[in-house]
Design a protein around this motif. Structure first.
Motif, PDB file in Angstrom:
ATOM      1  N   GLY A  16     -53.590  37.162 -10.164  1.00 19.06           N
ATOM      2  CA  GLY A  16     -54.713  36.311  -9.774  1.00 19.06           C
ATOM      3  C   GLY A  16     -54.258  34.964  -9.245  1.00 19.06           C
ATOM      4  O   GLY A  16     -54.823  34.431  -8.297  1.00 19.06           O
ATOM      5  N   THR A  17     -53.190  34.397  -9.845  1.00 12.86           N
ATOM      6  CA  THR A  17     -52.710  33.070  -9.435  1.00 12.86           C
ATOM      7  C   THR A  17     -51.421  33.162  -8.638  1.00 12.86           C
ATOM      8  O   THR A  17     -51.284  32.575  -7.570  1.00 12.86           O
ATOM      9  CB  THR A  17     -52.471  32.192 -10.687  1.00 12.86           C
ATOM     10  OG1 THR A  17     -53.642  32.232 -11.510  1.00 12.86           O
ATOM     11  CG2 THR A  17     -52.210  30.752 -10.292  1.00 12.86           C
ATOM     12  N   PHE A  18     -50.434  33.911  -9.182  1.00 17.36           N
ATOM     13  CA  PHE A  18     -49.135  34.020  -8.513  1.00 17.36           C
ATOM     14  C   PHE A  18     -48.846  35.459  -8.108  1.00 17.36           C
ATOM     15  O   PHE A  18     -49.293  36.408  -8.742  1.00 17.36           O
ATOM     16  CB  PHE A  18     -48.007  33.553  -9.451  1.00 17.36           C
ATOM     17  CG  PHE A  18     -47.998  32.060  -9.681  1.00 17.36           C
ATOM     18  CD1 PHE A  18     -47.558  31.194  -8.695  1.00 17.36           C
ATOM     19  CD2 PHE A  18     -48.434  31.534 -10.876  1.00 17.36           C
ATOM     20  CE1 PHE A  18     -47.555  29.818  -8.901  1.00 17.36           C
ATOM     21  CE2 PHE A  18     -48.436  30.174 -11.103  1.00 17.36           C
ATOM     22  CZ  PHE A  18     -47.996  29.306 -10.103  1.00 17.36           C
ATOM     23  N   THR A  19     -48.052  35.595  -7.055  1.00 16.66           N
ATOM     24  CA  THR A  19     -47.516  36.892  -6.647  1.00 16.66           C
ATOM     25  C   THR A  19     -46.015  36.867  -6.920  1.00 16.66           C
ATOM     26  O   THR A  19     -45.313  35.949  -6.481  1.00 16.66           O
ATOM     27  CB  THR A  19     -47.800  37.155  -5.158  1.00 16.66           C
ATOM     28  OG1 THR A  19     -49.208  37.354  -5.007  1.00 16.66           O
ATOM     29  CG2 THR A  19     -47.059  38.377  -4.649  1.00 16.66           C
ATOM     30  N   ASP A  20     -45.537  37.874  -7.678  1.00 17.44           N
ATOM     31  CA  ASP A  20     -44.116  37.964  -8.020  1.00 17.44           C
ATOM     32  C   ASP A  20     -43.469  39.043  -7.165  1.00 17.44           C
ATOM     33  O   ASP A  20     -44.010  40.148  -7.023  1.00 17.44           O
ATOM     34  CB  ASP A  20     -43.935  38.327  -9.503  1.00 17.44           C
ATOM     35  CG  ASP A  20     -44.546  37.273 -10.418  1.00 17.44           C
ATOM     36  OD1 ASP A  20     -44.658  36.122  -9.980  1.00 17.44           O
ATOM     37  OD2 ASP A  20     -44.902  37.609 -11.561  1.00 17.44           O
ATOM     38  N   VAL A  21     -42.291  38.713  -6.629  1.00 12.61           N
ATOM     39  CA  VAL A  21     -41.582  39.655  -5.762  1.00 12.61           C
ATOM     40  C   VAL A  21     -40.198  39.920  -6.349  1.00 12.61           C
ATOM     41  O   VAL A  21     -39.453  38.982  -6.655  1.00 12.61           O
ATOM     42  CB  VAL A  21     -41.430  39.089  -4.320  1.00 12.61           C
ATOM     43  CG1 VAL A  21     -40.699  40.084  -3.431  1.00 12.61           C
ATOM     44  CG2 VAL A  21     -42.786  38.738  -3.731  1.00 12.61           C
ATOM     45  N   PHE A  22     -39.870  41.207  -6.526  1.00 13.48           N
ATOM     46  CA  PHE A  22     -38.507  41.611  -6.884  1.00 13.48           C
ATOM     47  C   PHE A  22     -37.974  42.384  -5.694  1.00 13.48           C
ATOM     48  O   PHE A  22     -38.617  43.328  -5.219  1.00 13.48           O
ATOM     49  CB  PHE A  22     -38.513  42.493  -8.136  1.00 13.48           C
ATOM     50  CG  PHE A  22     -37.201  43.187  -8.386  1.00 13.48           C
ATOM     51  CD1 PHE A  22     -36.178  42.548  -9.068  1.00 13.48           C
ATOM     52  CD2 PHE A  22     -36.979  44.481  -7.917  1.00 13.48           C
ATOM     53  CE1 PHE A  22     -34.956  43.182  -9.289  1.00 13.48           C
ATOM     54  CE2 PHE A  22     -35.759  45.116  -8.116  1.00 13.48           C
ATOM     55  CZ  PHE A  22     -34.743  44.472  -8.808  1.00 13.48           C
ATOM     56  N   ALA A  23     -36.815  41.981  -5.204  1.00 11.24           N
ATOM     57  CA  ALA A  23     -36.238  42.658  -4.041  1.00 11.24           C
ATOM     58  C   ALA A  23     -34.840  43.162  -4.379  1.00 11.24           C
ATOM     59  O   ALA A  23     -34.043  42.433  -4.975  1.00 11.24           O
ATOM     60  CB  ALA A  23     -36.174  41.703  -2.849  1.00 11.24           C
ATOM     61  N   ALA A 541     -43.348  42.747 -11.847  1.00 15.09           N
ATOM     62  CA  ALA A 541     -42.790  43.204 -10.563  1.00 15.09           C
ATOM     63  C   ALA A 541     -41.553  44.073 -10.804  1.00 15.09           C
ATOM     64  O   ALA A 541     -41.394  45.137 -10.198  1.00 15.09           O
ATOM     65  CB  ALA A 541     -42.426  41.997  -9.692  1.00 15.09           C
ATOM     66  N   TYR A 542     -40.684  43.632 -11.710  1.00 11.42           N
ATOM     67  CA  TYR A 542     -39.469  44.395 -12.004  1.00 11.42           C
ATOM     68  C   TYR A 542     -39.828  45.770 -12.576  1.00 11.42           C
ATOM     69  O   TYR A 542     -39.197  46.778 -12.249  1.00 11.42           O
ATOM     70  CB  TYR A 542     -38.600  43.607 -12.990  1.00 11.42           C
ATOM     71  CG  TYR A 542     -37.244  44.221 -13.250  1.00 11.42           C
ATOM     72  CD1 TYR A 542     -36.369  44.519 -12.193  1.00 11.42           C
ATOM     73  CD2 TYR A 542     -36.827  44.515 -14.544  1.00 11.42           C
ATOM     74  CE1 TYR A 542     -35.127  45.081 -12.427  1.00 11.42           C
ATOM     75  CE2 TYR A 542     -35.582  45.073 -14.789  1.00 11.42           C
ATOM     76  CZ  TYR A 542     -34.736  45.361 -13.730  1.00 11.42           C
ATOM     77  OH  TYR A 542     -33.505  45.916 -13.972  1.00 11.42           O
ATOM     78  N   GLY A 543     -40.867  45.807 -13.427  1.00 11.61           N
ATOM     79  CA  GLY A 543     -41.309  47.087 -13.999  1.00 11.61           C
ATOM     80  C   GLY A 543     -41.720  48.076 -12.923  1.00 11.61           C
ATOM     81  O   GLY A 543     -41.518  49.278 -13.060  1.00 11.61           O
ATOM     82  N   LEU A 544     -42.300  47.586 -11.838  1.00 13.47           N
ATOM     83  CA  LEU A 544     -42.689  48.471 -10.728  1.00 13.47           C
ATOM     84  C   LEU A 544     -41.467  49.156 -10.129  1.00 13.47           C
ATOM     85  O   LEU A 544     -41.510  50.324  -9.748  1.00 13.47           O
ATOM     86  CB  LEU A 544     -43.411  47.667  -9.641  1.00 13.47           C
ATOM     87  CG  LEU A 544     -44.757  47.048 -10.030  1.00 13.47           C
ATOM     88  CD1 LEU A 544     -45.204  46.046  -8.972  1.00 13.47           C
ATOM     89  CD2 LEU A 544     -45.807  48.118 -10.207  1.00 13.47           C
TER      90      LEU A 544
END
Length: 1310
Positions: A16-23, A541-544
Motif C-alpha cells: 500500500g505504501t512501498f513497493t519492494d523489489v528483489f532482483a 518480495a524475496y519470498g516470491l
C-alpha cells in the motif's frame, strides 16, 4: 520450467505504501530496492519503475521512462500485490450485480445475522459488494429418503458431483433471465456474480446463466460453483461476489502494468502470488484468490529461510508494518484456512492463516480512564506519526523515537510538507510532554481512590502507596510495553489454540517496524531465539522468488471414509491429480519438477468441526485409500487440536483437494563476507530501557562480518529496518548474513502493590488472556455442537470476594451473571471449600441464568493462605438437561422442575475425583416429575462437564504462574485496580450524562411492557458529584405464570451490557462496572421471581426488554426488535434450535441495521444449504421484511421473513415476544412493526400461532416467521439520511483478520 540463463529475474511486492523489489542479476548477485508505490510526479507504475532502474543501473544502457521497457534481458517477473485488498477495503471494485435463487435476495445482507462489534449500537457493517440483485425463479432441493411431502407432480431427478441426488422443483426460465440481464446491462453494470442454492454439487443452472450472460456482453461472469464449489451458500456467495467485484480491477491493473513493457510481456514468464502462498500465471490471477497476495510472500519467505536454518524448530512469523502486524506459524507445512473474513467479507478459498492485529508503527496512543491504550486507530501514511512533521498524532513510532531507539540521522530526509526534512524528535517530544502532563494530573487526582480500592483486595499489611510522577520516557516506555502485550495475545492464541507450546517457537521477524520490538516480544512469550533475515525489510518480495507455482483443484464430496467408498475416492483423487499435473506440464514444468499432495476435508458425522487433512507421513495400507491412511492422520490431528477422538463415530469426507506444485523457487547462494575481525560501532547513542538511559552501540548491518557477535544494548541499522538488541540479549551474524538473536531472561524488577498505570494495562491484558486461554481449552476438549461449534460458553476469573476480574468471550447474557453464582457459593459453602473441589451450579437463585447454562467453579488456593485467593469459572450451554421438552427450552413451562436438572452447590469434583455417579443421578432426576424426562444426552453432558473442569484447571495454572511471577499481594492489588478502572469509566459516563441533561433533572424514568401486559418500570437517580446512580425497578409487574421470569443475574447482565454500550470505549468488563450502581429489584417481581419459578424465557426474552427500558430512560437509541425469536423443531430422530434476527433501533445519527441480532444475543444462523442437508425442512424464503422498521429522521432496521416448509412430521416450538407490543421509536420516530408467527397448513388454512406455543406439524405445513423491526429516531420532517449514514470507510480503523480474529467473532456471535 527451466531456470532462465544470464537474464534479470525480478520478484516484486507492491504494498500500500512501498513497493519492494528483489532482483537476481545474470552474474548471480542479488539486489534489493524500495520505492514509493504511488509517486505520480515521477512514474506511472512502481513495479515497472523498479525493473527499469535496475536494468538501467546494471547494464549502463538508457531505459527511458516514457518508452515501454525492453524485455529481452528479463527472465521472469513474480509479483504480489495489494490491489485486490485495497479495492475491497476502499470499496472501489467493479459495479456488480448478483443473481440469486428466488426468496434469497437479502441473504448476503443478513449473512450470519451476527453483528461484528458487540457493543456498537450503530451496528456499523460493511456494505455488500453488489449494486443490484436479480432473483431467479429456479429451485433444486436435496432428495431425502425419509421425505413425506405429498407428490403433486413428478420432479426431474439429477445427480450432483458429490453423489447426492437432487430434485429440480423449478426449472430455469432462460427467457426471463435474459430479460433481467439486459435490464442490468442497460444500467451500465457489466460484472455478474451468480449464486444458486446447492450449485456446489449441481451446477447446470448456474452454467446456463453464465453462458447467457457472456453471450449478452457481460465482461466478467463469476459462478459460485466454479469459484469455490463448497457447501454453505453464504460464504460461497460472498466469495463469488468478491471475485466478480475484484477480478476486473485486477485485470485493469495488469493491463496497465503490461503496457509498460514491449510486447506486453508476452515473452516473459509473469507469475502472481495467491492467498494460499503459491504462484499462478498472470492470466489465471483472480479476485477471490488475491486478497493475501502481498503478505503471503512474507510467509513463504520466512518459512523457507528460518525453518531450515533453525534446525526445523517451529517458527512464528512476525511482520510489523505501519498500520498493523501480521502473525503466522510454520512448522514444515503451510497452515491454511478455507474460510476467513477480510474487510467484512467472508471468503471461502484456500488462504494462509495470517492473523492481522491492529497494532503497528502507526498505531495511535491514548490515555483513557487511567489506562494506556494502543490502537486500533492508526495515523496512516498521511498525516503519519507526529515525527513525520505533518501534524499527525502520537504513535508507537513516536514512542520508539522518544526512547532513542530510532535515530533520525540514519533516516532519509523525506518528511514534512515538502518531503525534504528529517524525522522530527522535537514534535514527538512536544506531544509526549503534553500527554505526560495529562497522565500526571490524572494520577495526582485519582491515586488515593485507586489505592484504597486496591487495598481492599490485598493484605492489610501491604497498603499501596501512591505512584510517583511519571517521566516522559516512562510514559513512552509504558506505551511500548502495552503495544507488545497487544501483539503477544494473538501469538499465544494462534499457538495454544492448536495445542502447541508458544515458548518452543522461533520468532522470525520482518517488516520495517518489527526489529525494534522483537526481543521484548520473544521474552514475553518465553521464546529464546529471534531470527531476522538479511532481506527482512523486503522479505515479501524475496519470498516470491523462493515460492513455487501452485495449481489447486477441489470438489465437494458426500462419502463416508470407509472400505466400500475407497474405490470411488481413489478414482476422484486420481482424476484431480491428473488435472493438476496436466495444467503444470502445460506451463512448462517437467514431471520431475511436479509434486502433488492430496487433502481430504474430514469430520466426524454429526459435527461441524471439519479438518483439512494430508496423509503425509501416513502411507496407505489395506484399511485405507491409495492416497494414504487418512483415518490415522485425521485422528492424530483431531487429538492434537481437540484433546480427544470419537472412536465410534463414522468419518465423513466433505471435500477432496489436490495441491500441485511446480518447483521453481530460486536457491539463494549469495553469501556475505567471512571473517571474525573486530568491527567498531559507527556511533554510540543513549537508549532508554527499564533501568533508564544506557549507552547503546550502533552498527551498520552491511559492515558486519558473519560470525560476529554483539552484546545488547545495541542497535543494528539496515537500509530498510532498525533492530534493537536489548540488554541481556546477544545478536550474531550467520554465514548467510542473517541476524540470529539469543534472548536472555529479564533481570526481574520487583513490582510493588502501589498503582503503576503501565502495569495496569499489562495486567488487564494478562487477566483477559487467562480467560481467553480457558475458553480455548474448553472449546478444544468439549464434544457437543453447542460448546464446540456454536461456542456458546463463557470463561472468567474472579477475585477472592467473588468479584469479576475478567470475562471472555463476551456473551452478553453471561456478562455479570457468573459473578452472582461465585458469590453465592462463597456465602453458601464458605470454609467448606477445599483444594481439589469443583462446584457445579445452575439454579436461578444461585446466580443462574437458565438451567441449560451449567456453571463450573474452581477455587484457586495458595500455599500458606487459608481461603481461596482467586476463583475461575466456566459457563456452557448444554443441549439437553431433561425436562418436559427435548432441548430443555419449553415454551410453556410453569415451574423450574419442568425445565430440567437443577444444581445449587453441587460438588462435581471432590478431592480431585470427578463424581460421575452422583452427577449422572442428578442429571436423570427430572424424570421423577410428571411428563418430564432426565437428560436425553448424558454422554455429551459428562464430556462437556469434564471439559469445563479442564478449562478451569488451565485457568488455575495460569493464575498460579502469574502469582509466581509477581507475588500474591501484587496480583490481587492489580485485580483491584482493574476493577477501579472500569468503575472510573462508568462514573465518568454518568457524570457526562448528568452534565448533558438540559432539564437539570438528575432523575430519569421509563417503562415498557411484555406481550402479556407485564410492566417493567425503571427510575434512575444520578449523583452528579459522585458519578453514581440508583437503578430502581420498583413498580415492575409480579412474577408470571409462564417462563418469562428473569432471575436477578439476568438484570445485572443487561445492566452491564447497557453501561458498556453507553461508555462507548473498550473497558475491562468486571465487577467495577457495577460499583457506582445500586440496583433495587422488588422481590416477587418478574425480575426477581420465587425460587421455583420457570425462567427459560426470562433469559432469552425478558433480558431484551430490560435493555429496552434502560436505553429508553437514557434516550440512547430507539428499541431494537426486543426478541430473540427462539424457534425449535424436532422428532424422535432429529432436533434443531435457532434464534432469528430482526431490526435494530435507530439512533441520533444512524439508521437501524436490518436483519441483525441485537443486544443480549448475537447467535449465528445455520446456512440454508446445511439446514436443508441435515434436517427435514426446506427454506422457502429468508429475506428482509420491507417497511417493518419505524420511520423517522433515521429509520429503524427492518425485520426478516423466514419460511420453513416441513418434509416430515415434527413438533414445532416458538418462544417469542413483541407480537403485540411494538418496539418504540424515540424523539418523534415511529415504532417498529410487531412480529407475527403464521402457520400455513398443507390443506390451505392459515393460523396465527401467537407468541409462545408448541404445535404438531404434518409434511407440507409451512411456518412463516415475520420478526419485529426496530424503532425510528427523530421526526421524519427532513429527508431521511439512510443512504448517507450507511456508508463508512472500512480502513478508518484497520480491520483485523485471521483464524484468531474469526474465532473471537464466532464467540461474540453466540
Amino acid at each position: 520450467m527451466a531456470e532462465t540463463k544470464r537474464k534479470f529475474d525480478f520478484a516484486i511486492d507492491r504494498g500500500g505504501t512501498f513497493t519492494d523489489v528483489f532482483a537476481r542479476l545474470p552474474d548471480g548477485r542479488e539486489r534489493v530496492l524500495k520505492l514509493l508505490s504511488r509517486d505520480p510526479q515521477n512514474y506511472k507504475d512502481a513495479p515497472t519503475e523498479g525493473i527499469r532502474r535496475v536494468l538501467e543501473e546494471e547494464t549502463g544502457r538508457a531505459f527511458p521512462r516514457d518508452q515501454p521497457v525492453d524485455t529481452s534481458l528479463i527472465g521472469w517477473i513474480r509479483m504480489g500485490t495489494t490491489v485486490a485488498t485495497n479495492a475491497l477495503l476502499e470499496r472501489e471494485g467493479e459495479r456488480t450485480a448478483l443473481m440469486v435463487t428466488k426468496g434469497f435476495k437479502d441473504l448476503l445482507h443478513i449473512g450470519t445475522q451476527a453483528r461484528p462489534k458487540l457493543f456498537d449500537l450503530e451496528v456499523a457493517m460493511p456494505d455488500v459488494l453488489y449494486e443490484e440483485v436479480i432473483e431467479v425463479d429456479e429451485r433444486v432441493v436435496l432428495q431425502q429418503d425419509s421425505c413425506k411431502l405429498p407428490k403433486k407432480d413428478p420432479k426431474r431427478i439429477v445427480t450432483g458431483s458429490t453423489g447426492d441426488s437432487l430434485e429440480v422443483w423449478k426449472e430455469l426460465d432462460l427467457e426471463q433471465v435474459e430479460k433481467d440481464l439486459r435490464g442490468v446491462l442497460s444500467r451500465g453494470i457489466t460484472s455478474l456474480a451468480v449464486l444458486l442454492l446447492h450449485s456446489y454439487t449441481w451446477s447446470d443452472h448456474e452454467r446456463a446463466v453464465g453462458s447467457l450472460a457472456l453471450h449478452l456482453g457481460f465482461t466478467q461472469v463469476s459462478l459460485s460453483s466454479e469459484v469455490m464449489p463448497m457447501v454453505r451458500a453464504v460464504p460461497r456467495g460472498y466469495t463469488v461476489c468478491a471475485d466478480a467485484y475484484l477480478t476486473p480491477k485486477i485485470r485493469q491493473y495488469l493491463k496497465g502494468f503490461t503496457s509498460g513493457f514491449k510486447g506486453g510481456l508476452k515473452e516473459v514468464d509473469v507469475l502472481f502470488m495467491q492467498s494460499d502462498g503459491g504462484l499462478t500465471p498472470m492470466e489465471q490471477f483472480c479476485g477471490s484468490r488475491a486478497i493475501l497476495s502481498g503478505p503471503a510472500g512474507g510467509v513463504v519467505g520466512y518459512a523457507i529461510t528460518s525453518y531450515s536454518q533453525m534446525e526445523k524448530k517451529p517458527v512464528i512469523g512476525f511482520d510489523m508494518g505501519g498500520t498493523s502486524t501480521d502473525v503466522s506459524r510454520y512448522a514444515g507445512q503451510y497452515e491454511h484456512v478455507f474460510e476467513a473474513t477480510t474487510a467484512g467479507v467472508t471468503l471461502q478459498a484456500p488462504q494462509l492463516d495470517i492473523n492481522t492485529v491492529a497494532a503497528g508503527g502507526g498505531s495511535r496512543l491514548f490515555f483513557r480512564s487511567g489506562m494506556f491504550v494502543v490502537g486500533p486507530e492508526s495515523a496512516g501514511a498521511h498525516p503519519g506519526p507526529a515525527c513525520y512533521r505533518k501534524g499527525g498524532p502520537l504513535t508507537v513510532t513516536d514512542a520508539n523515537l522518544a526512547l532513542g531507539r530510532l535515530l533520525p540521522s540514519f533516516f532519509p530526509k523525506i518528511f514534512g510538507p515538502g518531503e525534504n526534512e528529517p524525522l522530527s524528535s522535537e514534535e514527538t517530544t512536544k506531544h509526549f510532554r503534553r500527554l505526560t502532563e495529562e497522565i500526571n494530573l490524572f494520577l495526582s487526582s485519582n491515586q488515593s481512590q485507586a489505592a484504597s480500592n486496591g487495598a481492599n483486595h490485598s493484605h492489610k499489611s501491604m497498603l499501596p502507596t501512591s505512584q510517583s510522577v511519571m517521566s516522559m520516557e516512562e510514559v513512552a516506555m509504558g506505551f511500548i510495553r502495552v503495544a507488545n502485550e497487544a501483539m503477544c495475545r494473538p501469538i499465544r492464541a494462534l499457538t495454544q489454540a492448536k495445542g502447541h507450546d508458544t515458548s518452543q517457537h522461533v520468532l522470525a521477524c520482518f517488516g520495517g517496524a518489527g526489529g525494534q520490538h522483537a526481543c521484548a516480544i520473544a521474552r514475553a512469550l518465553g521464546m529464546k531465539t529471534v531470527f531476522i533475515h538479511k532481506y527482512s525489510g523486503v522479505l515479501s518480495a524475496y519470498g516470491l522468488a523462493l515460492a513455487d507455482v501452485v495449481e489447486e483443484v477441489q470438489e465437494p464430496c458426500s462419502l463416508q471414509y470407509e472400505q466400500h467408498s475407497f474405490g470411488e475416492l481413489d478414482r476422484r483423487v486420481e482424476q484431480l491429480s491428473k488435472r493438476c499435473h496436466d495444467t503444470l506440464c502445460a506451463r512448462g514444468f517437467t514431471s520431475g519438477q511436479i509434486t502433488t499432495e492430496v487433502f481430504l476435508h474430514l469430520r466426524y458425522e454429526g459435527t461441524d468441526c471439519a479438518l483439512m487433512v494430508t496423509a503425509a507421513g501416513y502411507p496407505s495400507n489395506n484399511q485405507s485409500c491409495r492416497a494414504g491412511d487418512f483415518r490415522s492422520a485425521f485422528t492424530k490431528c483431531y487429538l492434537k487440536e481437540f484433546g480427544f477422538t470419537i472412536s465410534d463415530r463414522p468419518i465423513m469426507v466433505d471435500d477432496i483437494r489436490v495441491r500441485g506444485c511446480g518447483k521453481s523457487g530460486i536457491k539463494s547462494v549469495y553469501k556475505t563476507k567471512m571473517g571474525h575481525k573486530q568491527t567498531k560501532p559507527v556511533t554510540t547513542t543513549k537508549c532508554y530501557f527499564e533501568d533508564g538511559y544506557l549507552d547503546t552501540s550502533v552498527y551498520l548491518w552491511e559492515e558486519l562480518p558473519c560470525g560476529y557477535s554483539i552484546q545488547g544494548p545495541a542497535i543494528i541499522i539496515d537500509k530498510n529496518s532498525t533492530i534493537l538488541v536489548e540488554p541481556c540479549c546477544e545478536a550474531c551474524l550467520t554465514e548467510e548474513g542473517d541476524v540470529c538473536m539469543t534472548v536472555g531472561s529479564d533481570p526481574h524488577c520487583a513490582l510493588g502493590t502501589e498503582l503503576n498505570t503501565v502495569q495496569l494495562s499489562i495486567f488487564s491484558h494478562r487477566f483477559m488472556s487467562i480467560a481467553e486461554q480457558m475458553g480455548r481449552v474448553l472449546q478444544r476438549t468439549s464434544i457437543s455442537t453447542n460448546i464446540k461449534e456454536r461456542l456458546d460458553f463463557s470463561c472468567a476469573v474472579f477475585g477472592p470476594d467473588g468479584g469479576l476480574v475478567s470475562n471472555a468471550p463476551h456473551i452478553p447474557v453471561h456478562l455479570g451473571a457468573m459473578q452472582e453464582t461465585v458469590q453465592y457459593q462463597i456465602r453458601s459453602l464458605g470454609n467448606k471449600l477445599k483444594e481439589g473441589d469443583v462446584i457445579l451450579s445452575n439454579h436461578p437463585c444461585a446466580g443462574g441464568s437458565h438451567l441449560p447454562d451449567l456453571t463450573v467453579i474452581t477455587p484457586v488456593f495458595r500455599k500458606g493462605v487459608s481461603g481461596p485467593v482467586f476463583f475461575v469459572a466456566s459457563r456452557g450451554h448444554h443441549a439437553d438437561i431433561g425436562g418436559i421438552t427435548p432441548g430443555s427450552m419449553p415454551p410453556h413451562s410453569t415451574s423450574l422442575q419442568q425445565e430440567g436438572a437443577v444444581f445449587t452447590s453441587f460438588k462435581l469434583v471432590t478431592g480431585g475425583v470427578f463424581q460421575e455417579e452422583a452427577v449422572t443421578e442428578a442429571l436423570m432426576a427430572p424424570a421423577q416429575y410428571p411428563d418430564c424426562s432426565g437428560t436425553r444426552n448424558l454422554h455429551d453432558n459428562l464430556s462437556d462437564l469434564r471439559a469445563q473442569v479442564a478449562a478451569n484447571q488451565r485457568g488455575s495454572q495460569l493464575v498460579a504462574e502469574l502469582i509466581d511471577s509477581y507475588g500474591l499481594a501484587v496480583v490481587q492489588a492489580y485485580m483491584g485496580y482493574i476493577q477501579s478502572n472500569a468503575e472510573l469509566a462508568v462514573r465518568d459516563m454518568l457524570r457526562d450524562f448528568a452534565r448533558r441533561q438540559q432539564t437539570g433533572s438528575l432523575e430519569v424514568e421509563s417503562e415498557d411492557f411484555m406481550d402479556d401486559g407485564t410492566a417493567i418500570r425503571l427510575r434512575v437517580q444520578i449523583n452528579k458529584e459522585e458519578g453514581s446512580a440508583v437503578f430502581d425497578f420498583t413498580g415492575t409487574g409480579t412474577e408470571v405464570w409462564g417462563n418469562c421470569n428473569a432471575p436477578r443475574a439476568i438484570t445485572l447482565s443487561a445492566l452491564i451490557y447497557c453501561l458498556r454500550c453507553m461508555v462507548g470505549q473498550d473497558i475491562p468488563l468486571n465487577q467495577g462496572c457495577l460499583a457506582p450502581i445500586k440496583v433495587i429489584i422488588p422481590p416477587g417481581s418478574i425480575l426477581q421471581p420465587s425460587q421455583n419459578a420457570a425462567v427459560v424465557g426470562g433469559n432469552v426474552l425478558t433480558s431484551q426488554r430490560v435493555v429496552d427500558v434502560i436505553f429508553r430512560a437514557f434516550e440512547v437509541c430507539a428499541a431494537s426488535q426486543g426478541c430473540m425469536n427462539n424457534i425449535s423443531f424436532g422428532s424422535e430422530r432429529v432436533g434443531y434450535y435457532e434464534t432469528v434476527a430482526g431490526g435494530a433501533g435507530a439512533g441520533p445519527g444512524w439508521n437501524g441495521r436490518s436483519g441483525v441480532h441485537s443486544h443480549m444475543t448475537n447467535t449465528r444462523i445455520t446456512d440454508p444449504e446445511i439446514l436443508e442437508k441435515r434436517y427435514p425442512v426446506i427454506l422457502e424464503q429468508f429475506s428482509l421484511r420491507p417497511g417493518s422498521g419505524g420511520a423517522g429522521k433515521h429509520c429503524g432496521g427492518n425485520g426478516v421473513i423466514r419460511k420453513l416448509l416441513f418434509r416430515n412430521k415434527v413438533v414445532l416450538s416458538v418462544l417469542t415476544e413483541r407480537r403485540s407490543t411494538r418496539p418504540y421509536g424515540l424523539q418523534g420516530g415511529e415504532d417498529g412493526a410487531a412480529g407475527l408467527n403464521l402457520l400455513h397448513r398443507a390443506d390451505g388454512r392459515v393460523l396465527n400461532l401467537g407468541a409462545k406455543t408448541s404445535v404438531s406439524l404434518q409434511p407440507g405445513d409451512m411456518f412463516c416467521l415475520y420478526t419485529p423491526g426496530g424503532g425510528g429516531y427523530g421526526r421524519e420532517e427532513e429527508h431521511n439520511s439512510r443512504a448517507q449514514t450507511k456508508r463508512r470507510r472500512l480502513n478508518e480503523t484497520f480491520p483485523e483478520r485471521g483464524s484468531v480474529f474469526d474465532y473471537r467473532m464466532a464467540q461474540e456471535g453466540v
